[in-house]
Design a protein around this motif. Sequence first.
Motif, PDB file in Angstrom:
ATOM      1  N   MET A   1      32.065  51.557 -14.727  1.00 19.96           N
ATOM      2  CA  MET A   1      33.342  50.925 -14.188  1.00 19.96           C
ATOM      3  C   MET A   1      33.006  51.797 -11.882  1.00 19.96           C
ATOM      4  N   SER A   2      30.933  51.333 -12.256  1.00 18.05           N
ATOM      5  CA  SER A   2      30.957  52.350 -10.302  1.00 18.05           C
ATOM      6  C   SER A   2      31.242  51.241  -9.576  1.00 18.05           C
ATOM      7  N   GLU A   3      31.436  49.255  -9.866  1.00 14.35           N
ATOM      8  CA  GLU A   3      32.127  48.261  -9.247  1.00 14.35           C
ATOM      9  C   GLU A   3      33.230  48.140  -9.469  1.00 14.35           C
ATOM     10  N   PRO A   4      34.141  47.750  -7.720  1.00 11.05           N
ATOM     11  CA  PRO A   4      35.273  47.196  -8.131  1.00 11.05           C
ATOM     12  C   PRO A   4      35.448  45.778  -8.516  1.00 11.05           C
ATOM     13  N   ALA A   5      36.846  46.116  -9.521  1.00 12.70           N
ATOM     14  CA  ALA A   5      37.260  44.977 -10.279  1.00 12.70           C
ATOM     15  C   ALA A   5      37.052  43.970  -9.459  1.00 12.70           C
ATOM     16  N   LEU A   6      37.122  42.583  -9.643  1.00  9.94           N
ATOM     17  CA  LEU A   6      37.400  41.302  -8.888  1.00  9.94           C
ATOM     18  C   LEU A   6      38.563  41.408  -8.745  1.00  9.94           C
ATOM     19  N   ALA A   7      39.348  40.902  -9.806  1.00 15.01           N
ATOM     20  CA  ALA A   7      40.202  40.465  -9.878  1.00 15.01           C
ATOM     21  C   ALA A   7      41.071  41.038 -11.245  1.00 15.01           C
ATOM     22  N   PRO A   8      41.585  42.802 -11.141  1.00 12.07           N
ATOM     23  CA  PRO A   8      42.517  44.263 -11.657  1.00 12.07           C
ATOM     24  C   PRO A   8      44.009  42.991 -12.054  1.00 12.07           C
ATOM     25  N   ARG A   9      44.092  43.831 -13.196  1.00 14.40           N
ATOM     26  CA  ARG A   9      45.096  43.201 -13.989  1.00 14.40           C
ATOM     27  C   ARG A   9      46.362  43.923 -13.145  1.00 14.40           C
ATOM     28  N   ASN A  10      47.658  43.198 -13.154  1.00 10.70           N
ATOM     29  CA  ASN A  10      48.323  43.401 -12.688  1.00 10.70           C
ATOM     30  C   ASN A  10      48.933  44.952 -13.596  1.00 10.70           C
ATOM     31  N   ALA A  11      48.978  46.089 -12.541  1.00  6.34           N
ATOM     32  CA  ALA A  11      49.457  47.078 -13.094  1.00  6.34           C
ATOM     33  C   ALA A  11      50.898  47.925 -13.863  1.00  6.34           C
ATOM     34  N   LEU A  12      51.473  46.736 -13.116  1.00  7.16           N
ATOM     35  CA  LEU A  12      53.443  46.700 -13.344  1.00  7.16           C
ATOM     36  C   LEU A  12      53.079  46.178 -14.740  1.00  7.16           C
ATOM     37  N   GLY A  13      52.338  45.416 -15.643  1.00  7.10           N
ATOM     38  CA  GLY A  13      52.786  44.704 -16.695  1.00  7.10           C
ATOM     39  C   GLY A  13      52.200  46.077 -17.773  1.00  7.10           C
ATOM     40  N   GLY A  14      50.997  46.569 -18.125  1.00  8.05           N
ATOM     41  CA  GLY A  14      51.204  47.535 -19.202  1.00  8.05           C
ATOM     42  C   GLY A  14      52.462  48.747 -19.060  1.00  8.05           C
ATOM     43  N   VAL A  15      52.898  48.496 -17.597  1.00  6.95           N
ATOM     44  CA  VAL A  15      54.253  49.735 -17.808  1.00  6.95           C
ATOM     45  C   VAL A  15      55.955  48.916 -18.120  1.00  6.95           C
ATOM     46  N   LEU A  16      56.024  47.658 -18.057  1.00  6.52           N
ATOM     47  CA  LEU A  16      56.808  46.969 -18.830  1.00  6.52           C
ATOM     48  C   LEU A  16      56.189  46.607 -20.440  1.00  6.52           C
ATOM     49  N   VAL A  17      55.198  46.776 -21.213  1.00  3.40           N
ATOM     50  CA  VAL A  17      55.081  46.046 -22.405  1.00  3.40           C
ATOM     51  C   VAL A  17      55.435  47.758 -22.969  1.00  3.40           C
ATOM     52  N   VAL A  18      54.934  49.071 -22.275  1.00  2.00           N
ATOM     53  CA  VAL A  18      55.608  50.252 -23.054  1.00  2.00           C
ATOM     54  C   VAL A  18      57.524  50.396 -22.753  1.00  2.00           C
ATOM     55  N   TRP A  19      57.576  49.477 -22.007  1.00  2.00           N
ATOM     56  CA  TRP A  19      59.054  49.711 -21.762  1.00  2.00           C
ATOM     57  C   TRP A  19      59.512  48.681 -22.814  1.00  2.00           C
ATOM     58  N   ALA A  20      59.188  47.562 -22.730  1.00  2.00           N
ATOM     59  CA  ALA A  20      59.767  46.210 -23.817  1.00  2.00           C
ATOM     60  C   ALA A  20      59.475  47.067 -25.624  1.00  2.00           C
ATOM     61  N   VAL A  21      58.474  47.521 -26.051  1.00  2.00           N
ATOM     62  CA  VAL A  21      58.359  48.250 -26.752  1.00  2.00           C
ATOM     63  C   VAL A  21      59.347  49.613 -27.083  1.00  2.00           C
ATOM     64  N   ALA A  22      59.902  50.570 -26.509  1.00  2.00           N
ATOM     65  CA  ALA A  22      60.761  51.658 -26.605  1.00  2.00           C
ATOM     66  C   ALA A  22      62.422  50.826 -26.451  1.00  2.00           C
ATOM     67  N   ALA A  77      60.026  54.980 -20.132  1.00  2.00           N
ATOM     68  CA  ALA A  77      60.850  54.454 -21.603  1.00  2.00           C
ATOM     69  C   ALA A  77      62.083  55.755 -21.790  1.00  2.00           C
ATOM     70  N   LEU A  78      61.017  57.337 -21.373  1.00  2.00           N
ATOM     71  CA  LEU A  78      62.434  58.125 -22.505  1.00  2.00           C
ATOM     72  C   LEU A  78      63.738  57.967 -21.655  1.00  2.00           C
ATOM     73  N   LEU A  79      64.235  57.242 -20.080  1.00  2.00           N
ATOM     74  CA  LEU A  79      65.639  56.829 -20.265  1.00  2.00           C
ATOM     75  C   LEU A  79      65.837  55.519 -20.612  1.00  2.00           C
ATOM     76  N   LEU A  80      65.104  55.028 -20.764  1.00  2.00           N
ATOM     77  CA  LEU A  80      65.903  53.714 -21.497  1.00  2.00           C
ATOM     78  C   LEU A  80      66.258  53.903 -23.100  1.00  2.00           C
ATOM     79  N   MET A  81      65.391  54.942 -23.561  1.00  2.00           N
ATOM     80  CA  MET A  81      65.779  55.204 -25.111  1.00  2.00           C
ATOM     81  C   MET A  81      66.994  56.114 -24.862  1.00  2.00           C
TER      82      MET A  81
END
Length: 95
Positions: A1-22, A77-81
């Motif tokens: 992981m010493s090299e920067p990612a060329l096309a990093p994944r969207n960080a908001l997508g992972g947060v939204l997935v957790v909120w949807a599961v909650a 997720a805590l607030l949503l629940m």
Amino acid sequence: MSEPALAPRNALGGVLVVWAVAFVASIAVGIFVPEEWRVPWLLVAFGGIVLLSFAVQLWQGRTQGFIFRVGGSAIGALLLMGVISVGFGLAALVT
């Protein structure tokens, strides 16, 4: 992981997935669990959501902002629940 990612994944997508599961988990607990067991099962579901938020953010493989993303997904997720459980509590008072 010493090299920067060329096309990093969207960080908001992972947060939204957790909120949807909650959201789905809290609705499922509210519908399928009897009233006297809702709070303990919501706590169990929230524990699973916290573990899921760690897993999703570790899967992304980005170190920058890891704690911020995990905290944001868990607190959101805590607030949503909490809002959904208040709705089920008010519905139990009405009926």
